[in-house]
Design a protein around this motif. Structure first.
Motif, PDB file in Angstrom:
ATOM      1  N   GLU A 166      -5.168  -4.550  -1.104  1.00 47.75           N
ATOM      2  CA  GLU A 166      -4.685  -3.728   0.009  1.00 47.75           C
ATOM      3  C   GLU A 166      -4.830  -4.473   1.340  1.00 47.75           C
ATOM      4  O   GLU A 166      -4.656  -3.879   2.385  1.00 47.75           O
ATOM      5  CB  GLU A 166      -5.489  -2.417   0.078  1.00 47.75           C
TER       6      GLU A 166
ATOM      7  N   SER B  78       0.812  -1.217   0.000  1.00 47.85           N
ATOM      8  CA  SER B  78       0.000   0.000   0.000  1.00 47.85           C
ATOM      9  C   SER B  78       0.847   1.269   0.000  1.00 47.85           C
ATOM     10  O   SER B  78       0.370   2.339  -0.376  1.00 47.85           O
ATOM     11  CB  SER B  78      -0.945   0.004   1.205  1.00 47.85           C
TER      12      SER B  78
ATOM     13  N   ARG C 219       5.091  -2.363  -6.852  1.00 48.48           N
ATOM     14  CA  ARG C 219       4.179  -3.350  -6.262  1.00 48.48           C
ATOM     15  C   ARG C 219       4.354  -4.734  -6.865  1.00 48.48           C
ATOM     16  O   ARG C 219       4.252  -5.729  -6.158  1.00 48.48           O
ATOM     17  CB  ARG C 219       2.736  -2.925  -6.452  1.00 48.48           C
TER      18      ARG C 219
ATOM     19  N   LYS D  44       2.071   2.226  -7.838  1.00 48.88           N
ATOM     20  CA  LYS D  44       1.344   1.233  -8.634  1.00 48.88           C
ATOM     21  C   LYS D  44       2.136   1.011  -9.915  1.00 48.88           C
ATOM     22  O   LYS D  44       1.748   1.434 -11.002  1.00 48.88           O
ATOM     23  CB  LYS D  44      -0.088   1.687  -8.885  1.00 48.88           C
TER      24      LYS D  44
END
Length: 190
Positions: A165, A28, A105, A32
């Motif tokens: 998440e 989180s 990520r 991204k």
């Protein structure tokens, strides 16, 4: 090998110095971004990243790789008309690669039949959700749920992990780290 008369065969994995890569930053808190590391040659299939970036403009994609003079023609052709969310980084210094992975990520590995794959291990150590093609040597370290067979399969897994998440990756990551910790240089020397 046992069928060939070898009583106790063992597999000696390549040494991977992962000390600089370890990062437990939660997904989180990461960008991204989907990262891929592989030499800039046709067989490493960077064109899949280009296609993913075009189909998923809400995410960032980046390819990092070594580039030598003999491959610059292919690289220059490949680098034409890149999507805005897809930079390519040739011959990136190691410290920059580590920082990039630790802030991504997802790490994808695109080559089919990779014999082993040090780069996916580095991506995993960096804390990225690591998605590999369902072929080659990394299957011994990456469970089936993190493997892909088709482009659509890979795309779906990227979307799912970009949106996740819930912390489930942190639990899975700890177990996978345990597996890759045996790849250290000392184990190889022994």
């Amino acid at each position: 090998w046992k069928s060939q008369g070898v009583k106790e065969p063992i597999v000696v994995y390549p040494p991977v110095n992962l000390d600089a890569f370890w990062s437990n930053m939660p997904l989180s808190m990461r960008r991204k971004r989907v990262s891929y590391t592989g030499r800039f040659i046709r067989v490493k299939r960077h064109e899949i990243m280009k296609k993913l970036a075009a189909h998923l403009p809400e995410f960032e994609f980046v390819s990092v790789g070594g580039l030598i003079d003999a491959d610059k023609g292919w690289f220059n052709s490949f680098s034409e008309n890149l999507p805005k969310n897809y930079p390519v980084k040739a011959n990136l210094p190691r410290a920059d690669l580590i920082g990039l992975l630790q802030d991504s990520r997802v790490y994808v590995h695109l080559m089919e039949g990779e014999h082993f794959g040090i780069a996916p291990v580095e991506g995993l150590a960096s804390g990225c959700v690591t998605l590999i093609h369902n072929s080659g040597g990394m299957k011994e370290f990456i469970p089936e749920e993190f493997r892909w067979n088709t482009y659509e399969d890979l795309k779906e897994k990227i979307i799912r992990h970009m949106k996740a998440e819930d912390g489930s990756w942190e639990n899975e990551r700890a177990q996978l780290w345990q597996k890759i910790s045996e790849l250290n240089p000392e184990a190889f020397e022994n």
